[in-house]
Design a protein around this motif. Structure first.
Motif, short mmCIF file in Angstrom:
data_model
loop_
_atom_site.label_atom_id
_atom_site.label_comp_id
_atom_site.label_asym_id
_atom_site.label_seq_id
_atom_site.Cartn_x
_atom_site.Cartn_y
_atom_site.Cartn_z
N ARG A 272 -1.49 15.16 2.43
CA ARG A 272 -1.44 15.01 0.98
C ARG A 272 -1.89 16.29 0.30
O ARG A 272 -1.25 16.75 -0.63
N VAL B 287 0.85 -1.20 0.00
CA VAL B 287 0.00 0.00 0.00
C VAL B 287 0.88 1.24 0.00
O VAL B 287 0.65 2.19 -0.78
N TYR C 184 1.02 3.98 -3.05
CA TYR C 184 0.70 5.38 -2.79
C TYR C 184 1.87 6.29 -3.15
O TYR C 184 1.70 7.33 -3.78
N ILE D 7 -6.13 1.87 -4.87
CA ILE D 7 -5.43 0.93 -3.98
C ILE D 7 -6.48 0.09 -3.24
O ILE D 7 -6.34 -1.12 -3.13
N ALA D 8 -7.53 0.74 -2.77
CA ALA D 8 -8.59 0.03 -2.05
C ALA D 8 -9.24 -1.02 -2.96
O ALA D 8 -9.45 -2.16 -2.55
N VAL E 86 -7.35 1.75 3.90
CA VAL E 86 -6.12 2.19 3.23
C VAL E 86 -5.59 3.44 3.91
O VAL E 86 -4.40 3.55 4.21
N TRP E 87 -6.48 4.42 4.17
CA TRP E 87 -6.04 5.64 4.84
C TRP E 87 -5.49 5.33 6.23
O TRP E 87 -4.51 5.93 6.67
N LEU F 24 -2.00 4.11 5.82
CA LEU F 24 -1.11 5.24 5.53
C LEU F 24 -0.89 6.11 6.77
O LEU F 24 0.23 6.58 7.02
N VAL G 185 -5.79 6.50 -3.55
CA VAL G 185 -6.25 5.64 -2.47
C VAL G 185 -7.43 4.78 -2.91
O VAL G 185 -7.50 3.60 -2.58
N THR H 56 -11.56 2.35 1.50
CA THR H 56 -10.64 3.49 1.47
C THR H 56 -10.24 3.89 2.89
O THR H 56 -9.10 4.31 3.11
N THR I 77 -1.61 11.45 5.87
CA THR I 77 -3.04 11.71 6.04
C THR I 77 -3.58 12.43 4.82
O THR I 77 -2.81 12.99 4.03
N PRO I 78 -4.90 12.46 4.64
CA PRO I 78 -5.47 13.21 3.51
C PRO I 78 -5.05 14.69 3.57
O PRO I 78 -4.75 15.29 2.56
#
Length: 74
Positions: free
Chosen positions: A69, A31, A35, A44-45, A55-56, A59, A41, A52, A65-66
């Protein structure tokens, strides 16, 4: 169930737990690699069969984090 069967079952259970932990580490690495390579994301999910959110969460354990990003600080 005999004592031998109980001990054998415990050993099998322990081996399965160790294999699961190793598989989770490999998935987390994959993952992170995906990324870092720019894969979204959501994709990836889809590819991993996860949500999602999962996945988050993977990460986030590594400080991504969102918000980081969006701010470009990853």
């Amino acid at each position: 169930m005999s004592e031998d069967a109980l001990e054998a079952a415990q050993r099998a259970y322990q081996s399965a737990q160790e294999a699961l932990h190793a598989a989770r580490r490999k998935l987390a690495e994959a993952v992170l690699d995906a990324y870092a390579s720019g894969e979204p994301v959501g994709r990836i999910a889809e590819r991993t069969g996860q949500s999602t959110t999962n996945v988050w969460n993977t990460l986030a354990v590594h400080g991504i984090t969102p918000r980081s990003r969006i701010n470009g600080s990853t």
